[in-house]
Write a protein that holds these residues in place. Structure first.
Motif, PDB file in Angstrom:
ATOM      1  N   THR A   1      33.748 -35.547 -21.662  1.00 51.55           N
ATOM      2  CA  THR A   1      33.055 -34.628 -22.567  1.00 51.55           C
ATOM      3  C   THR A   1      33.966 -34.236 -23.721  1.00 51.55           C
ATOM      4  OG1 THR A   1      31.724 -33.764 -20.736  1.00 51.55           O
ATOM      5  CG2 THR A   1      31.850 -32.435 -22.737  1.00 51.55           C
ATOM      6  N   LYS A   2      35.233 -33.928 -23.405  1.00 53.89           N
ATOM      7  CA  LYS A   2      36.177 -33.556 -24.460  1.00 53.89           C
ATOM      8  C   LYS A   2      36.366 -34.704 -25.445  1.00 53.89           C
ATOM      9  CE  LYS A   2      38.895 -30.091 -21.924  1.00 53.89           C
ATOM     10  NZ  LYS A   2      40.234 -29.768 -21.392  1.00 53.89           N
ATOM     11  N   MET A   3      36.471 -35.937 -24.901  1.00 50.20           N
ATOM     12  CA  MET A   3      36.674 -37.094 -25.770  1.00 50.20           C
ATOM     13  C   MET A   3      35.486 -37.294 -26.698  1.00 50.20           C
ATOM     14  SD  MET A   3      37.329 -41.098 -24.803  1.00 50.20           S
ATOM     15  CE  MET A   3      35.684 -41.267 -24.150  1.00 50.20           C
ATOM     16  N   TYR A   4      34.247 -37.207 -26.133  1.00 50.17           N
ATOM     17  CA  TYR A   4      33.050 -37.425 -26.956  1.00 50.17           C
ATOM     18  C   TYR A   4      32.926 -36.322 -28.006  1.00 50.17           C
ATOM     19  CZ  TYR A   4      31.622 -40.790 -23.373  1.00 50.17           C
ATOM     20  OH  TYR A   4      31.547 -41.837 -22.528  1.00 50.17           O
ATOM     21  N   VAL A   5      33.197 -35.041 -27.595  1.00 52.93           N
ATOM     22  CA  VAL A   5      33.113 -33.933 -28.543  1.00 52.93           C
ATOM     23  C   VAL A   5      34.158 -34.098 -29.648  1.00 52.93           C
ATOM     24  CG1 VAL A   5      33.461 -31.446 -28.810  1.00 52.93           C
ATOM     25  CG2 VAL A   5      32.103 -32.312 -26.905  1.00 52.93           C
ATOM     26  N   SER A   6      35.363 -34.577 -29.254  1.00 52.78           N
ATOM     27  CA  SER A   6      36.409 -34.786 -30.251  1.00 52.78           C
ATOM     28  C   SER A   6      35.993 -35.824 -31.281  1.00 52.78           C
ATOM     29  CB  SER A   6      37.703 -35.232 -29.557  1.00 52.78           C
ATOM     30  OG  SER A   6      38.685 -35.551 -30.506  1.00 52.78           O
ATOM     31  N   ILE A   7      35.359 -36.914 -30.795  1.00 53.81           N
ATOM     32  CA  ILE A   7      34.895 -37.963 -31.721  1.00 53.81           C
ATOM     33  C   ILE A   7      33.823 -37.418 -32.641  1.00 53.81           C
ATOM     34  CG2 ILE A   7      33.719 -40.190 -31.856  1.00 53.81           C
ATOM     35  CD1 ILE A   7      35.131 -40.954 -29.253  1.00 53.81           C
ATOM     36  N   ILE A   8      32.909 -36.604 -32.077  1.00 52.55           N
ATOM     37  CA  ILE A   8      31.843 -36.014 -32.891  1.00 52.55           C
ATOM     38  C   ILE A   8      32.450 -35.076 -33.947  1.00 52.55           C
ATOM     39  CG2 ILE A   8      29.867 -34.433 -32.835  1.00 52.55           C
ATOM     40  CD1 ILE A   8      29.167 -35.613 -30.104  1.00 52.55           C
ATOM     41  N   GLU A   9      33.458 -34.269 -33.539  1.00 51.87           N
ATOM     42  CA  GLU A   9      34.101 -33.353 -34.477  1.00 51.87           C
ATOM     43  C   GLU A   9      34.798 -34.128 -35.607  1.00 51.87           C
ATOM     44  OE1 GLU A   9      35.133 -29.536 -31.590  1.00 51.87           O
ATOM     45  OE2 GLU A   9      36.610 -31.104 -31.899  1.00 51.87           O
ATOM     46  N   LYS A  10      35.496 -35.211 -35.230  1.00 49.21           N
ATOM     47  CA  LYS A  10      36.180 -36.007 -36.252  1.00 49.21           C
ATOM     48  C   LYS A  10      35.170 -36.635 -37.206  1.00 49.21           C
ATOM     49  CE  LYS A  10      40.258 -37.109 -33.456  1.00 49.21           C
ATOM     50  NZ  LYS A  10      40.997 -38.190 -32.763  1.00 49.21           N
ATOM     51  N   SER A  11      34.062 -37.147 -36.631  1.00 48.30           N
ATOM     52  CA  SER A  11      33.022 -37.745 -37.485  1.00 48.30           C
ATOM     53  C   SER A  11      32.401 -36.685 -38.385  1.00 48.30           C
ATOM     54  CB  SER A  11      31.946 -38.406 -36.624  1.00 48.30           C
ATOM     55  OG  SER A  11      32.475 -39.452 -35.866  1.00 48.30           O
ATOM     56  N   GLY A  12      32.176 -35.480 -37.830  1.00 46.36           N
ATOM     57  CA  GLY A  12      31.623 -34.398 -38.645  1.00 46.36           C
ATOM     58  C   GLY A  12      32.581 -33.993 -39.760  1.00 46.36           C
ATOM     59  N   ALA A  13      33.886 -33.929 -39.434  1.00 48.62           N
ATOM     60  CA  ALA A  13      34.873 -33.574 -40.457  1.00 48.62           C
ATOM     61  C   ALA A  13      34.922 -34.634 -41.556  1.00 48.62           C
ATOM     62  CB  ALA A  13      36.251 -33.434 -39.799  1.00 48.62           C
ATOM     63  N   ARG A  14      34.807 -35.886 -41.120  1.00 48.62           N
ATOM     64  CA  ARG A  14      34.789 -36.963 -42.125  1.00 48.62           C
ATOM     65  C   ARG A  14      33.559 -36.848 -43.009  1.00 48.62           C
ATOM     66  NH1 ARG A  14      35.097 -43.501 -40.962  1.00 48.62           N
ATOM     67  NH2 ARG A  14      34.910 -44.171 -43.131  1.00 48.62           N
ATOM     68  N   MET A  15      32.406 -36.522 -42.387  1.00 49.83           N
ATOM     69  CA  MET A  15      31.172 -36.345 -43.167  1.00 49.83           C
ATOM     70  C   MET A  15      31.339 -35.189 -44.160  1.00 49.83           C
ATOM     71  SD  MET A  15      28.007 -37.402 -43.569  1.00 49.83           S
ATOM     72  CE  MET A  15      27.359 -38.102 -42.061  1.00 49.83           C
ATOM     73  N   LEU A  16      31.965 -34.064 -43.696  1.00 48.17           N
ATOM     74  CA  LEU A  16      32.179 -32.917 -44.575  1.00 48.17           C
ATOM     75  C   LEU A  16      33.085 -33.282 -45.755  1.00 48.17           C
ATOM     76  CD1 LEU A  16      31.727 -29.925 -45.129  1.00 48.17           C
ATOM     77  CD2 LEU A  16      33.670 -29.415 -43.636  1.00 48.17           C
ATOM     78  N   ASN A  17      34.114 -34.070 -45.497  1.00 45.34           N
ATOM     79  CA  ASN A  17      35.004 -34.502 -46.577  1.00 45.34           C
ATOM     80  C   ASN A  17      34.251 -35.337 -47.607  1.00 45.34           C
ATOM     81  OD1 ASN A  17      37.271 -33.236 -45.549  1.00 45.34           O
ATOM     82  ND2 ASN A  17      37.905 -35.007 -44.319  1.00 45.34           N
ATOM     83  N   ILE A  18      33.361 -36.207 -47.086  1.00 51.13           N
ATOM     84  CA  ILE A  18      32.570 -37.038 -48.005  1.00 51.13           C
ATOM     85  C   ILE A  18      31.681 -36.157 -48.875  1.00 51.13           C
ATOM     86  CG2 ILE A  18      30.722 -38.758 -48.115  1.00 51.13           C
ATOM     87  CD1 ILE A  18      31.893 -39.983 -45.554  1.00 51.13           C
ATOM     88  N   ILE A  19      31.057 -35.138 -48.238  1.00 58.12           N
ATOM     89  CA  ILE A  19      30.171 -34.231 -48.981  1.00 58.12           C
ATOM     90  C   ILE A  19      30.978 -33.438 -50.013  1.00 58.12           C
ATOM     91  CG2 ILE A  19      28.667 -32.214 -48.769  1.00 58.12           C
ATOM     92  CD1 ILE A  19      27.823 -33.318 -46.032  1.00 58.12           C
ATOM     93  N   ASN A  20      32.168 -32.969 -49.625  1.00 57.80           N
ATOM     94  CA  ASN A  20      33.030 -32.253 -50.578  1.00 57.80           C
ATOM     95  C   ASN A  20      33.426 -33.152 -51.750  1.00 57.80           C
ATOM     96  OD1 ASN A  20      32.968 -29.894 -49.107  1.00 57.80           O
ATOM     97  ND2 ASN A  20      34.785 -30.380 -47.911  1.00 57.80           N
ATOM     98  N   ASP A  21      33.726 -34.406 -51.437  1.00 53.74           N
ATOM     99  CA  ASP A  21      34.073 -35.340 -52.506  1.00 53.74           C
ATOM    100  C   ASP A  21      32.896 -35.542 -53.453  1.00 53.74           C
ATOM    101  OD1 ASP A  21      36.580 -35.651 -51.517  1.00 53.74           O
ATOM    102  OD2 ASP A  21      36.152 -37.509 -50.438  1.00 53.74           O
ATOM    103  N   LEU A  22      31.685 -35.617 -52.872  1.00 50.56           N
ATOM    104  CA  LEU A  22      30.494 -35.747 -53.708  1.00 50.56           C
ATOM    105  C   LEU A  22      30.332 -34.543 -54.635  1.00 50.56           C
ATOM    106  CD1 LEU A  22      27.896 -37.188 -51.178  1.00 50.56           C
ATOM    107  CD2 LEU A  22      28.758 -38.320 -53.220  1.00 50.56           C
TER     108      LEU A  22
END
Length: 294
Positions: free
Chosen positions: A273-294
């Motif tokens: 569960t921790k591993m999957y949540v960590s991957i989701i958090e990293k993917s979400g952070a990457r998505m947020l960075n993309i949105i900020n860049d936009l």
């Protein structure tokens, strides 16, 4: 315009293929995990019943000290349940099939049978755009190769390690992808039409100015050339931007959706569960960075 339409269609095809491979890899991870552990035991209820095809396994059904009855769920059984769940939730249709059937429900259709025959010849994947129940789908299939852990449930069928035991067929709904492609083509067509109208207007004005003097004619031609170059550069930048954003946003989104789906699997360990949540958090952070860049 023809090239632009071809490019949008190609991007849609690549998107469908990427989604199919993501779903296949998800199924493979689950199947291998369950296979390596010899299956998992789940509570018997109205939806989960003992698998008659596993009756040759001594400990197929067990009872806990508290009296709760459990049955063994092998990888194929679990994948079937997950495919049904994903089909209802996301429209993705999955089907485990083989030319050596344990269950009549696993019988391949004509397309799957052709794919299984190609797998026997060494082909590693088969795909096709098709219509299912009147709706457009992208069909994708890869072979299932017999591993040592598979022999517990399938060894009695005569399979050996390395044999093609069957295949996993996935059908990805195309309505959403085709809708996006249609909207993209419409936007591109409008942009090109505006450019054409602007160019036509410029040519008309230039034609009037040509009658006045050679100097004005030359100036008008230079303006038109500059406008054309800027318009072409703008179109190139727009196309590159859309292609990059489609790729950048799709990558973390696949990670979020895929591992969010895995979190719904019962009996996950805390580490998983921790591993999957960590991957989701990293993917979400990457998505947020993309949105900020936009």
């Amino acid at each position: 315009i023809i090239y632009d339409i071809h490019k949008v269609n190609k991007e849609s095809n690549n998107l469908a293929l990427a989604e199919a491979k993501t779903n296949f890899n998800k199924d493979q991870i689950i199947r291998y995990w369950v296979s390596l552990r010899g299956g998992v035991y789940v509570r018997i209820d109205s939806t989960i019943q003992p698998n008659p095809k596993l009756s040759h396994i001594k400990d197929r059904d067990i009872e806990t000290p508290s009296g709760e009855k459990l049955t063994l769920m092998n990888p194929a059984y679990m994948i079937r349940e997950l495919n049904e769940y994903f089909g209802k939730s996301y429209g993705v249709l999955g089907h485990l099939t083989s030319k050596k059937l344990l269950r009549p429900e696993n019988k391949p259709d004509s397309w799957e049978l052709n794919a299984l025959n190609l797998f026997d010849e060494g082909v590693t994947e088969v795909s096709e755009f098709s219509t299912i129940n009147g709706q457009p789908y992208f069909r994708y299939m890869q072979p299932l190769i017999t591993a040592k852990s598979c022999l517990k449930c399938h060894g009695h069928q005569g399979y050996k390690v390395g044999d093609v035991r069957g295949g996993v067929s996935l059908s990805i709904p195309m309505n959403a992808i085709l809708k996006r492609a249609k909207n993209q083509k419409a936007r591109n067509l409008i942009s090109l039409s505006i450019i054409w109208l602007v160019g036509s207007l410029g040519l008309f004005v230039s034609q009037r100015n040509l009658t006045k003097s050679f100097k004005k004619q030359k100036r008008a031609e230079e303006v038109l050339i500059l406008a054309k170059e800027k318009a072409e550069e703008s179109d190139r930048l727009k196309s590159a931007f859309l292609a990059n954003m489609s790729h950048e946003i799709r990558t973390p989104m696949n990670g979020i959706l895929g591992f969010a789906g895995l979190l719904k699997i019962p009996n996950l360990t805390v580490e998983q569960t921790k591993m999957y949540v960590s991957i989701i958090e990293k993917s979400g952070a990457r998505m947020l960075n993309i949105i900020n860049d936009l």
